[in-house]
Design a protein around this motif. Structure first.
Motif, PDB file in Angstrom:
ATOM      1  N   ILE A   6       0.801  -1.153  -0.050  1.00  0.00           N
ATOM      2  CA  ILE A   6      -0.028   0.029  -0.178  1.00  0.00           C
ATOM      3  C   ILE A   6       0.937   1.365  -0.010  1.00  0.00           C
ATOM      4  CG2 ILE A   6      -1.567   1.297   1.436  1.00  0.00           C
ATOM      5  CD1 ILE A   6      -3.223  -0.750   0.059  1.00  0.00           C
ATOM      6  N   GLU A   7       2.087   1.172   0.888  1.00  0.00           N
ATOM      7  CA  GLU A   7       2.748   2.294   0.833  1.00  0.00           C
ATOM      8  C   GLU A   7       3.516   2.628  -0.525  1.00  0.00           C
ATOM      9  OE1 GLU A   7       5.680   1.555   3.819  1.00  0.00           O
ATOM     10  OE2 GLU A   7       4.242   1.595   5.406  1.00  0.00           O
ATOM     11  N   VAL A   8       3.835   1.812  -1.365  1.00  0.00           N
ATOM     12  CA  VAL A   8       4.407   1.827  -2.736  1.00  0.00           C
ATOM     13  C   VAL A   8       3.509   2.548  -3.534  1.00  0.00           C
ATOM     14  CG1 VAL A   8       5.301   0.592  -4.542  1.00  0.00           C
ATOM     15  CG2 VAL A   8       6.007   0.054  -2.212  1.00  0.00           C
ATOM     16  N   VAL A   9       2.244   2.130  -3.445  1.00  0.00           N
ATOM     17  CA  VAL A   9       0.977   2.576  -4.372  1.00  0.00           C
ATOM     18  C   VAL A   9       0.549   3.970  -3.891  1.00  0.00           C
ATOM     19  CG1 VAL A   9      -1.354   2.428  -5.079  1.00  0.00           C
ATOM     20  CG2 VAL A   9      -0.003   0.136  -4.808  1.00  0.00           C
ATOM     21  N   VAL A  10       0.560   4.217  -2.672  1.00  0.00           N
ATOM     22  CA  VAL A  10       0.403   5.560  -2.099  1.00  0.00           C
ATOM     23  C   VAL A  10       1.544   6.564  -2.753  1.00  0.00           C
ATOM     24  CG1 VAL A  10       0.455   7.257   0.083  1.00  0.00           C
ATOM     25  CG2 VAL A  10      -1.088   4.983  -0.041  1.00  0.00           C
ATOM     26  N   ALA A  11       2.755   6.234  -2.363  1.00  0.00           N
ATOM     27  CA  ALA A  11       3.943   6.892  -2.592  1.00  0.00           C
ATOM     28  C   ALA A  11       3.792   7.228  -4.289  1.00  0.00           C
ATOM     29  CB  ALA A  11       5.441   6.467  -2.506  1.00  0.00           C
ATOM     30  N   ALA A  12       3.450   6.421  -5.094  1.00  0.00           N
ATOM     31  CA  ALA A  12       3.638   6.535  -6.655  1.00  0.00           C
ATOM     32  C   ALA A  12       2.397   7.515  -6.923  1.00  0.00           C
ATOM     33  CB  ALA A  12       3.221   5.146  -7.275  1.00  0.00           C
ATOM     34  N   LEU A  13       1.182   7.149  -6.310  1.00  0.00           N
ATOM     35  CA  LEU A  13       0.140   8.054  -6.716  1.00  0.00           C
ATOM     36  C   LEU A  13       0.370   9.630  -6.263  1.00  0.00           C
ATOM     37  CD1 LEU A  13      -2.960   5.850  -5.544  1.00  0.00           C
ATOM     38  CD2 LEU A  13      -2.379   6.748  -8.042  1.00  0.00           C
ATOM     39  N   ALA A  14       1.106   9.588  -5.069  1.00  0.00           N
ATOM     40  CA  ALA A  14       1.341  11.091  -4.676  1.00  0.00           C
ATOM     41  C   ALA A  14       2.351  11.710  -5.721  1.00  0.00           C
ATOM     42  CB  ALA A  14       1.890  10.951  -3.187  1.00  0.00           C
ATOM     43  N   ALA A  15       3.521  10.846  -5.998  1.00  0.00           N
ATOM     44  CA  ALA A  15       4.486  11.512  -6.609  1.00  0.00           C
ATOM     45  C   ALA A  15       4.163  11.725  -8.024  1.00  0.00           C
ATOM     46  CB  ALA A  15       5.917  10.578  -6.634  1.00  0.00           C
ATOM     47  N   GLY A  16       3.423  10.774  -8.683  1.00  0.00           N
ATOM     48  CA  GLY A  16       2.955  10.756 -10.067  1.00  0.00           C
ATOM     49  C   GLY A  16       2.052  11.997  -9.996  1.00  0.00           C
ATOM     50  N   GLY A  17       1.089  12.245  -9.138  1.00  0.00           N
ATOM     51  CA  GLY A  17       0.241  13.433  -9.201  1.00  0.00           C
ATOM     52  C   GLY A  17       1.147  14.700  -9.282  1.00  0.00           C
ATOM     53  N   VAL A  18       1.938  14.726  -8.457  1.00  0.00           N
ATOM     54  CA  VAL A  18       3.051  15.959  -8.348  1.00  0.00           C
ATOM     55  C   VAL A  18       3.480  16.135  -9.700  1.00  0.00           C
ATOM     56  CG1 VAL A  18       4.725  17.158  -7.336  1.00  0.00           C
ATOM     57  CG2 VAL A  18       3.246  15.932  -5.715  1.00  0.00           C
ATOM     58  N   ALA A  19       4.229  15.077  -9.934  1.00  0.00           N
ATOM     59  CA  ALA A  19       4.834  15.204 -11.334  1.00  0.00           C
ATOM     60  C   ALA A  19       4.010  15.445 -12.680  1.00  0.00           C
ATOM     61  CB  ALA A  19       5.450  13.992 -11.585  1.00  0.00           C
ATOM     62  N   GLY A  20       2.746  14.862 -12.533  1.00  0.00           N
ATOM     63  CA  GLY A  20       1.967  15.009 -13.612  1.00  0.00           C
ATOM     64  C   GLY A  20       1.201  16.401 -13.879  1.00  0.00           C
ATOM     65  N   VAL A  21       1.348  17.295 -12.913  1.00  0.00           N
ATOM     66  CA  VAL A  21       0.958  18.494 -12.847  1.00  0.00           C
ATOM     67  C   VAL A  21       1.865  19.756 -13.349  1.00  0.00           C
ATOM     68  CG1 VAL A  21      -1.110  18.374 -11.020  1.00  0.00           C
ATOM     69  CG2 VAL A  21       1.188  19.367 -10.558  1.00  0.00           C
ATOM     70  N   LYS A  22       3.108  19.172 -13.230  1.00  0.00           N
ATOM     71  CA  LYS A  22       4.167  19.810 -13.902  1.00  0.00           C
ATOM     72  C   LYS A  22       4.655  19.803 -15.394  1.00  0.00           C
ATOM     73  CE  LYS A  22       6.877  19.838  -9.644  1.00  0.00           C
ATOM     74  NZ  LYS A  22       7.942  19.108  -8.720  1.00  0.00           N
ATOM     75  N   ASP A  23       4.846  20.637 -16.303  1.00  0.00           N
ATOM     76  CA  ASP A  23       5.025  20.655 -17.570  1.00  0.00           C
ATOM     77  C   ASP A  23       6.565  20.134 -17.744  1.00  0.00           C
ATOM     78  OD1 ASP A  23       3.031  21.987 -18.105  1.00  0.00           O
ATOM     79  OD2 ASP A  23       3.787  23.986 -18.200  1.00  0.00           O
ATOM     80  N   THR A  24       7.294  19.995 -16.614  1.00  0.00           N
ATOM     81  CA  THR A  24       8.704  19.453 -16.923  1.00  0.00           C
ATOM     82  C   THR A  24       8.603  17.917 -16.928  1.00  0.00           C
ATOM     83  OG1 THR A  24       9.364  19.793 -14.802  1.00  0.00           O
ATOM     84  CG2 THR A  24       9.940  21.311 -16.238  1.00  0.00           C
ATOM     85  N   ALA A  25       7.553  17.250 -16.554  1.00  0.00           N
ATOM     86  CA  ALA A  25       7.478  15.573 -16.354  1.00  0.00           C
ATOM     87  C   ALA A  25       7.805  15.076 -17.397  1.00  0.00           C
ATOM     88  CB  ALA A  25       6.126  15.354 -15.670  1.00  0.00           C
ATOM     89  N   SER A  26       8.523  13.889 -17.597  1.00  0.00           N
ATOM     90  CA  SER A  26       8.918  13.367 -18.857  1.00  0.00           C
ATOM     91  C   SER A  26       7.641  12.473 -19.227  1.00  0.00           C
ATOM     92  CB  SER A  26       9.983  12.424 -18.455  1.00  0.00           C
ATOM     93  OG  SER A  26       9.488  11.293 -17.556  1.00  0.00           O
ATOM     94  N   ALA A  27       7.543  12.222 -20.283  1.00  0.00           N
ATOM     95  CA  ALA A  27       6.592  11.388 -21.067  1.00  0.00           C
ATOM     96  C   ALA A  27       6.544   9.934 -20.307  1.00  0.00           C
ATOM     97  CB  ALA A  27       6.782  11.214 -22.484  1.00  0.00           C
ATOM     98  N   ALA A  28       7.580   9.522 -20.080  1.00  0.00           N
ATOM     99  CA  ALA A  28       7.620   8.247 -19.277  1.00  0.00           C
ATOM    100  C   ALA A  28       6.844   8.353 -17.933  1.00  0.00           C
ATOM    101  CB  ALA A  28       8.945   7.729 -18.877  1.00  0.00           C
ATOM    102  N   VAL A  29       7.059   9.647 -17.125  1.00  0.00           N
ATOM    103  CA  VAL A  29       6.614   9.350 -15.957  1.00  0.00           C
ATOM    104  C   VAL A  29       4.918   9.657 -16.272  1.00  0.00           C
ATOM    105  CG1 VAL A  29       6.059  11.140 -14.066  1.00  0.00           C
ATOM    106  CG2 VAL A  29       8.548  10.589 -14.745  1.00  0.00           C
ATOM    107  N   LYS A  30       4.597  10.405 -17.060  1.00  0.00           N
ATOM    108  CA  LYS A  30       3.130  10.630 -17.412  1.00  0.00           C
ATOM    109  C   LYS A  30       2.579   9.463 -17.797  1.00  0.00           C
ATOM    110  CE  LYS A  30       3.531  15.626 -18.191  1.00  0.00           C
ATOM    111  NZ  LYS A  30       3.247  16.918 -19.305  1.00  0.00           N
ATOM    112  N   ASP A  31       3.265   8.768 -18.760  1.00  0.00           N
ATOM    113  CA  ASP A  31       2.557   7.564 -19.172  1.00  0.00           C
ATOM    114  C   ASP A  31       2.601   6.270 -18.057  1.00  0.00           C
ATOM    115  OD1 ASP A  31       2.425   8.381 -21.790  1.00  0.00           O
ATOM    116  OD2 ASP A  31       4.114   7.477 -22.366  1.00  0.00           O
ATOM    117  N   GLY A  32       3.494   6.396 -17.050  1.00  0.00           N
ATOM    118  CA  GLY A  32       3.512   5.318 -15.978  1.00  0.00           C
ATOM    119  C   GLY A  32       2.371   5.610 -15.160  1.00  0.00           C
ATOM    120  N   TYR A  33       2.076   7.026 -14.963  1.00  0.00           N
ATOM    121  CA  TYR A  33       0.991   7.485 -13.803  1.00  0.00           C
ATOM    122  C   TYR A  33      -0.162   7.236 -14.638  1.00  0.00           C
ATOM    123  CZ  TYR A  33      -1.493  10.609 -10.794  1.00  0.00           C
ATOM    124  OH  TYR A  33      -2.463  10.982  -9.765  1.00  0.00           O
TER     125      TYR A  33
END
Length: 123
Positions: A6-33
């Motif tokens: 659960i901690e891994v999923v929570v960390a990924a959702l939180a980090a992906g959510g933060v990165a996803g709102v940034k224009d600088t996030a890579s395509a790999a991050v956005k696709d992974g999220y």
């Protein structure tokens, strides 16, 4: 082990959510999220996925929202979460580049190419 999953999923959702709102996030991050949210949609439905995405910037709320969910370490959800974290951390600090135990330390720097001058009182 389920709590760690659960901690891994929570960390990924939180980090992906933060990165996803940034224009600088890579395509790999956005696709992974997006892939992680896709797994959440298949597992829990669109309403739950939308709820988790909406609160993704608050890890505590994510943890509360996933309370009672059973996830094994080899679950598809954990695999998708680990992919997001890997894309966010390409140099591997999540995988142990730095393993630090700073108990009792007086001056600590963690990272590459640091400099520090310490004047410690030896009394």
């Amino acid at each position: 082990m389920a709590a760690e999953a659960i901690e891994v999923v929570v960390a990924a959702l939180a980090a992906g959510g933060v990165a996803g709102v940034k224009d600088t996030a890579s395509a790999a991050v956005k696709d992974g999220y997006a892939g992680l949210l896709g797994v959440v949609r298949r597992r829990f439905g669109h309403q739950k996925a939308d709820e988790l995405e909406a609160i993704s910037l608050e890890e505590r709320l994510l943890t509360d929202a996933l309370a009672g969910v059973r996830i094994s370490p080899d679950d598809e959800l954990v695999t998708a979460a680990q992919a997001v974290l890997t894309h966010l951390d390409p140099i591997g600090t999540q995988s142990g580049k730095y393993i630090v135990d700073a108990r009792g330390a007086q001056g600590v720097q963690i990272g590459d190419n640091n400099t520090m001058t310490l004047h410690l009182d030896g009394r």
